[in-house]
Design a protein around this motif. Structure first.
Motif, PDB file in Angstrom:
ATOM      1  N   LEU A 149       1.294  -1.191  -0.300  1.00 35.60           N
ATOM      2  CA  LEU A 149       0.401  -0.202  -0.455  1.00 35.60           C
ATOM      3  C   LEU A 149       0.769   1.406  -0.101  1.00 35.60           C
ATOM      4  CD1 LEU A 149      -2.450   1.356   0.429  1.00 35.60           C
ATOM      5  CD2 LEU A 149      -2.874   0.769   3.005  1.00 35.60           C
ATOM      6  N   HIS A 150       0.658   1.819  -1.214  1.00 29.52           N
ATOM      7  CA  HIS A 150       1.157   3.236  -1.407  1.00 29.52           C
ATOM      8  C   HIS A 150       0.759   4.577  -0.365  1.00 29.52           C
ATOM      9  CE1 HIS A 150       4.782   1.966  -3.798  1.00 29.52           C
ATOM     10  NE2 HIS A 150       3.735   0.739  -4.115  1.00 29.52           N
ATOM     11  N   ARG A 151       1.121   5.493   0.013  1.00 25.55           N
ATOM     12  CA  ARG A 151      -0.015   6.094   1.424  1.00 25.55           C
ATOM     13  C   ARG A 151       0.187   7.057   0.325  1.00 25.55           C
ATOM     14  NH1 ARG A 151      -2.046   3.907   5.636  1.00 25.55           N
ATOM     15  NH2 ARG A 151      -1.461   1.931   7.112  1.00 25.55           N
ATOM     16  N   ASN A 152      -0.611   7.659   1.178  1.00 27.91           N
ATOM     17  CA  ASN A 152      -0.811   9.529   0.517  1.00 27.91           C
ATOM     18  C   ASN A 152      -0.205  10.442   1.474  1.00 27.91           C
ATOM     19  OD1 ASN A 152      -1.778  12.426  -0.108  1.00 27.91           O
ATOM     20  ND2 ASN A 152      -2.824  11.286  -1.945  1.00 27.91           N
ATOM     21  N   PRO A 153       0.449  11.536   0.816  1.00 31.29           N
ATOM     22  CA  PRO A 153       0.815  12.049   2.037  1.00 31.29           C
ATOM     23  C   PRO A 153       0.043  12.946   2.672  1.00 31.29           C
ATOM     24  CG  PRO A 153       1.675  13.153  -0.420  1.00 31.29           C
ATOM     25  CD  PRO A 153       1.219  11.573   0.142  1.00 31.29           C
ATOM     26  N   TRP A 154      -1.602  13.699   2.111  1.00 32.48           N
ATOM     27  CA  TRP A 154      -2.307  14.160   3.070  1.00 32.48           C
ATOM     28  C   TRP A 154      -3.550  13.302   4.118  1.00 32.48           C
ATOM     29  CZ3 TRP A 154      -5.646  17.463  -1.430  1.00 32.48           C
ATOM     30  CH2 TRP A 154      -3.929  18.233  -1.604  1.00 32.48           C
ATOM     31  N   GLU A 155      -2.752  12.562   4.095  1.00 29.34           N
ATOM     32  CA  GLU A 155      -3.889  11.195   4.757  1.00 29.34           C
ATOM     33  C   GLU A 155      -3.894  11.184   6.493  1.00 29.34           C
ATOM     34  OE1 GLU A 155      -3.859   6.373   5.647  1.00 29.34           O
ATOM     35  OE2 GLU A 155      -2.232   7.431   5.279  1.00 29.34           O
ATOM     36  N   ALA A 156      -3.009  12.691   6.235  1.00 27.42           N
ATOM     37  CA  ALA A 156      -3.915  12.929   8.039  1.00 27.42           C
ATOM     38  C   ALA A 156      -4.814  13.945   8.025  1.00 27.42           C
ATOM     39  CB  ALA A 156      -2.255  13.886   8.695  1.00 27.42           C
ATOM     40  N   ARG A 167     -13.558  11.615  -0.274  1.00 28.22           N
ATOM     41  CA  ARG A 167     -12.862  11.126  -0.346  1.00 28.22           C
ATOM     42  C   ARG A 167     -10.982  11.421  -1.217  1.00 28.22           C
ATOM     43  NH1 ARG A 167     -15.413   6.966  -1.490  1.00 28.22           N
ATOM     44  NH2 ARG A 167     -13.556   5.878  -3.585  1.00 28.22           N
ATOM     45  N   ILE A 168     -10.071  11.666  -0.149  1.00 26.86           N
ATOM     46  CA  ILE A 168      -9.085  12.159  -0.254  1.00 26.86           C
ATOM     47  C   ILE A 168      -8.091  11.586   0.156  1.00 26.86           C
ATOM     48  CG2 ILE A 168      -9.789  14.963   0.072  1.00 26.86           C
ATOM     49  CD1 ILE A 168      -8.205  15.139   2.361  1.00 26.86           C
ATOM     50  N   ALA A 169      -6.741  11.112  -0.328  1.00 23.60           N
ATOM     51  CA  ALA A 169      -6.157  11.005   0.585  1.00 23.60           C
ATOM     52  C   ALA A 169      -6.302   8.987   0.169  1.00 23.60           C
ATOM     53  CB  ALA A 169      -5.193  11.106   2.252  1.00 23.60           C
ATOM     54  N   LEU A 170      -6.925   8.650  -0.796  1.00 20.63           N
ATOM     55  CA  LEU A 170      -7.110   6.985  -0.428  1.00 20.63           C
ATOM     56  C   LEU A 170      -5.552   6.135  -0.892  1.00 20.63           C
ATOM     57  CD1 LEU A 170     -10.411   6.796  -2.540  1.00 20.63           C
ATOM     58  CD2 LEU A 170     -10.099   7.841  -0.422  1.00 20.63           C
ATOM     59  N   GLY A 171      -4.871   6.779  -1.369  1.00 16.06           N
ATOM     60  CA  GLY A 171      -3.623   5.727  -0.915  1.00 16.06           C
ATOM     61  C   GLY A 171      -3.734   5.191  -2.517  1.00 16.06           C
ATOM     62  N   ARG A 172      -2.429   4.080  -2.497  1.00 12.77           N
ATOM     63  CA  ARG A 172      -3.340   3.102  -3.908  1.00 12.77           C
ATOM     64  C   ARG A 172      -2.469   1.975  -3.983  1.00 12.77           C
ATOM     65  NH1 ARG A 172       1.935   3.677  -6.968  1.00 12.77           N
ATOM     66  NH2 ARG A 172       3.210   5.229  -6.805  1.00 12.77           N
ATOM     67  N   THR A 173      -2.740   1.298  -4.651  1.00 17.69           N
ATOM     68  CA  THR A 173      -1.741  -0.592  -5.061  1.00 17.69           C
ATOM     69  C   THR A 173      -1.549  -0.601  -6.113  1.00 17.69           C
ATOM     70  OG1 THR A 173      -2.948  -1.195  -2.836  1.00 17.69           O
ATOM     71  CG2 THR A 173      -1.877  -2.908  -4.166  1.00 17.69           C
ATOM     72  N   GLY A 174      -0.510   0.002  -6.504  1.00 14.75           N
ATOM     73  CA  GLY A 174      -0.088  -0.198  -7.689  1.00 14.75           C
ATOM     74  C   GLY A 174      -0.255   0.663  -8.726  1.00 14.75           C
ATOM     75  N   ALA A 175      -1.400   0.800  -9.330  1.00 19.43           N
ATOM     76  CA  ALA A 175      -2.073   1.874  -9.657  1.00 19.43           C
ATOM     77  C   ALA A 175      -3.812   1.774  -9.651  1.00 19.43           C
ATOM     78  CB  ALA A 175      -1.861   1.216 -11.953  1.00 19.43           C
ATOM     79  N   SER A 176      -3.904   0.921  -8.908  1.00 24.29           N
ATOM     80  CA  SER A 176      -5.367   1.256  -8.686  1.00 24.29           C
ATOM     81  C   SER A 176      -5.273   1.550  -6.514  1.00 24.29           C
ATOM     82  CB  SER A 176      -6.135  -0.682  -8.671  1.00 24.29           C
ATOM     83  OG  SER A 176      -6.004  -1.403  -9.613  1.00 24.29           O
ATOM     84  N   LEU A 177      -7.280   1.585  -6.623  1.00 27.42           N
ATOM     85  CA  LEU A 177      -7.032   1.961  -5.415  1.00 27.42           C
ATOM     86  C   LEU A 177      -7.132   0.780  -4.748  1.00 27.42           C
ATOM     87  CD1 LEU A 177     -10.324   3.843  -5.603  1.00 27.42           C
ATOM     88  CD2 LEU A 177      -8.863   4.848  -4.921  1.00 27.42           C
ATOM     89  N   PRO A 178      -6.704   0.638  -3.253  1.00 27.39           N
ATOM     90  CA  PRO A 178      -6.554   0.081  -2.213  1.00 27.39           C
ATOM     91  C   PRO A 178      -7.807  -1.111  -2.371  1.00 27.39           C
ATOM     92  CG  PRO A 178      -6.063   1.290  -1.682  1.00 27.39           C
ATOM     93  CD  PRO A 178      -6.164   2.152  -2.516  1.00 27.39           C
ATOM     94  N   THR A 179      -7.715  -2.615  -1.653  1.00 29.72           N
ATOM     95  CA  THR A 179      -9.591  -3.577  -2.172  1.00 29.72           C
ATOM     96  C   THR A 179     -10.680  -2.917  -0.877  1.00 29.72           C
ATOM     97  OG1 THR A 179      -8.106  -4.786  -2.889  1.00 29.72           O
ATOM     98  CG2 THR A 179     -10.084  -5.248  -1.562  1.00 29.72           C
ATOM     99  N   HIS A 180     -10.168  -2.054   0.702  1.00 33.66           N
ATOM    100  CA  HIS A 180     -10.987  -1.778   1.454  1.00 33.66           C
ATOM    101  C   HIS A 180     -11.300  -0.391   0.883  1.00 33.66           C
ATOM    102  CE1 HIS A 180      -7.421   0.935   2.338  1.00 33.66           C
ATOM    103  NE2 HIS A 180      -7.829   1.767   3.228  1.00 33.66           N
ATOM    104  N   GLU A 181     -10.732   0.930   0.297  1.00 31.54           N
ATOM    105  CA  GLU A 181     -11.694   1.644  -0.422  1.00 31.54           C
ATOM    106  C   GLU A 181     -12.269   1.437  -1.045  1.00 31.54           C
ATOM    107  OE1 GLU A 181     -11.373   4.386   1.024  1.00 31.54           O
ATOM    108  OE2 GLU A 181      -9.717   4.527   2.538  1.00 31.54           O
ATOM    109  N   LEU A 182     -12.016   0.718  -2.806  1.00 30.76           N
ATOM    110  CA  LEU A 182     -13.180  -0.064  -3.294  1.00 30.76           C
ATOM    111  C   LEU A 182     -14.414  -0.126  -3.152  1.00 30.76           C
ATOM    112  CD1 LEU A 182     -12.919   0.129  -6.327  1.00 30.76           C
ATOM    113  CD2 LEU A 182     -12.737  -2.213  -6.426  1.00 30.76           C
TER     114      LEU A 182
END
Length: 272
Positions: A9-16, A24-39
């Motif tokens: 999981l690649h986190r977004n610096p805006w997560e805080a 729906r901001i700072a969702l992070g990503r897994t590769g080029a896609s959204l993380p499963t839980h966010e999807l």
């Protein structure tokens, strides 16, 4: 494996910042896609928005709650006979059915100062959750302004402009439309207010004032009621609404019965 320890999981610096908003901001990503839980959360939010659009408007429940507040009601329908037509033909939702128009036109007690119209709009969920608390917060302001109320109109398959049609039939000086707003992915139950001076079927969108996102997570009931009361007072003084009437309710230099000081008094329960 928990999301916190997931090495993919690649986190977004805006997560805080997510703690401050439901957006729906700072969702992070897994590769080029959204993380499963966010999807999955996105799918749930989309389903909730769709449900809000199609949830039936049970006006009988609102009529009972308004009766407990001493407010009589009239129930009407737009020219859209059912939901699918309403969604495909916005123009039909903007006007009363012929039967409803005749019903309101025949009502003997006309020319009240304010007509409240509560319409399902695009989210009856918003109306069921937010309308009654907002009306309760508004009533003390109407009392201090000395404004008379017509019977509350409960409108099925309604768009915003239907309020002007109802206001013209009942010859109200101003109409206030409480209506369910188009659901968002984080707000399927948001209520909107549209206020028009001198309602008639020729009124333009620019001749209405709007207060939006009324819900506990957005603009709360006391704030929304205060803004509406301020706009009503100014509308009755200036005989206008819309783009010519700016919301300056937070300006302490403007004098009137509805002032920031009175808002505080109402909130603290010490107003007359």
């Amino acid at each position: 494996m928990s999301n916190d320890n997931n090495p993919l999981l690649h986190r977004n610096p805006w997560e805080a910042l997510r703690q401050f908003t439901a957006a729906r901001i700072a969702l992070g990503r897994t590769g080029a896609s959204l993380p499963t839980h966010e999807l999955l959360k996105f799918g749930l939010a989309h389903a909730q928005a769709r449900d809000a659009v199609h949830q039936p408007f049970i006006s009988e429940d609102l009529a009972c709650q308004l009766a407990d507040l001493g407010l009589p009601t009239l129930t009407v329908n737009s020219a859209a006979p059912e939901r699918s037509t309403y969604l495909c033909r916005p123009d039909l939702g903007r006007k009363l059915s012929q039967q409803s128009r005749e019903q309101l036109s025949a009502w003997p007690e006309k020319q009240a100062d304010v007509l409240l119209v509560i319409g399902d709009g695009l989210s009856s969920k918003a109306v069921h959750r937010q309308a009654i608390p907002l009306v309760i917060a508004l009533l003390p302001y109407l009392q201090i302004l000395g404004l008379s109320l017509a019977p509350v109109v409960l409108a099925h398959q309604s768009r915003v402009a239907l309020g002007d049609d109802a206001g013209e039939c009942l010859q109200a000086k101003a109409v206030v439309m409480l209506i369910g707003e188009r659901p968002g992915l984080s707000s399927p139950d948001s209520l909107g207010i549209y206020m028009t001076w001198g309602p008639n079927i020729q009124r333009l969108e620019s001749e209405r004032n709007c207060i939006s996102n009324i819900r506990p997570e957005g603009l709360d009931y006391p704030q929304a009621a205060f803004k509406l009361a301020w706009l009503l007072e100014q509308s009755f003084q200036r005989r206008l609404s819309g783009v010519q009437l700016k919301d300056e309710s937070d300006n302490p230099a403007l004098h009137g019965r509805i002032s920031p000081a009175y808002e505080i008094a109402v909130r603290d329960g010490i107003s007359n």
